[in-house]
Design a protein around this motif. Structure first.
Motif, PDB file in Angstrom:
ATOM      1  N   ALA A   1       0.835  -1.210   0.000  1.00  0.00           N
ATOM      2  CA  ALA A   1       0.000   0.000   0.000  1.00  0.00           C
ATOM      3  C   ALA A   1       0.866   1.255   0.000  1.00  0.00           C
ATOM      4  CB  ALA A   1      -0.934  -0.004   1.207  1.00  0.00           C
TER       5      ALA A   1
ATOM      6  N   ARG B   1      -8.911   4.828  -2.456  1.00  0.00           N
ATOM      7  CA  ARG B   1      -7.704   3.988  -2.487  1.00  0.00           C
ATOM      8  C   ARG B   1      -7.223   3.642  -1.077  1.00  0.00           C
ATOM      9  NH1 ARG B   1      -4.184   6.766  -7.337  1.00  0.00           N
ATOM     10  NH2 ARG B   1      -5.639   6.217  -8.996  1.00  0.00           N
TER      11      ARG B   1
ATOM     12  N   SER C   1      -6.919  -0.073   0.411  1.00  0.00           N
ATOM     13  CA  SER C   1      -5.659  -0.552   0.995  1.00  0.00           C
ATOM     14  C   SER C   1      -5.893  -1.102   2.397  1.00  0.00           C
ATOM     15  CB  SER C   1      -4.633   0.577   1.058  1.00  0.00           C
ATOM     16  OG  SER C   1      -4.283   0.994  -0.234  1.00  0.00           O
TER      17      SER C   1
END
Length: 128
Positions: free
Chosen positions: A69, A96, A100
Motif C-alpha cells: 500500500a 484507495r 488498501s
C-alpha cells in the motif's frame, strides 16, 4: 446492493466456526480432568501451535500488505507530481486508502479464518 468485502467474509467465517471449536476443545479438556490422554495433550499442543502460527503468518501478511500500500501510494503521488493533470482527486485518495485498509485487514485475517475453519471441519469429522 453492496458487495461484502473479503475481510467481512473472513470475520463471518471466524465468528461462525470459533464457538464450535472452543466448545469442543473445552468440553474435551473438562472431560479429561486432571489426567488428560495423549490425544488430549496433542490437541492442546496443536491449539497452542496453531495460535502462534496464525498470529505470525497474519502479522507478516499484514506487514507485506502495508508495504504494498505504501509503494502504491508513493508511486501514485510521484506519477502525479510529474503529470499533475493526471493527479487523482481527494475522493480517489480516500477510496484507495479504504481499499488498501481492506487488503491489509484481509491479509491479516486469512490465516486465522483458514485455521479456524479447518479446525471446525476436523473436529466435526472426529465426532462421527
Amino acid at each position: 446492493m453492496t458487495r461484502r468485502s473479503h475481510s467481512t467474509t473472513q470475520l463471518s467465517q471466524v465468528a461462525y466456526a470459533a464457538p464450535f471449536v472452543i466448545a469442543d476443545r473445552l468440553l474435551r479438556f473438562a472431560m479429561a480432568g486432571p489426567n488428560p490422554s495423549a490425544l488430549d495433550q496433542r490437541e492442546w499442543q496443536r491449539m497452542l501451535d496453531e495460535k502462534w502460527t496464525a498470529a505470525v503468518q497474519g502479522s507478516w501478511a499484514m506487514s507485506g500488505a502495508v508495504w504494498e500500500a505504501y509503494c502504491e501510494a508513493w508511486f501514485n503521488a510521484m506519477s502525479g507530481a510529474w503529470t499533475p493533470w493526471s493527479m487523482p482527486s481527494p475522493a480517489d485518495w480516500w477510496v484507495r486508502g479504504a481499499q488498501s485498509g481492506e487488503r491489509i485487514l484481509s491479509a491479516g485475517l486469512a490465516p486465522v479464518a483458514r485455521t479456524v475453519s479447518a479446525n471446525r471441519r476436523r473436529l466435526a469429522r472426529r465426532k462421527t
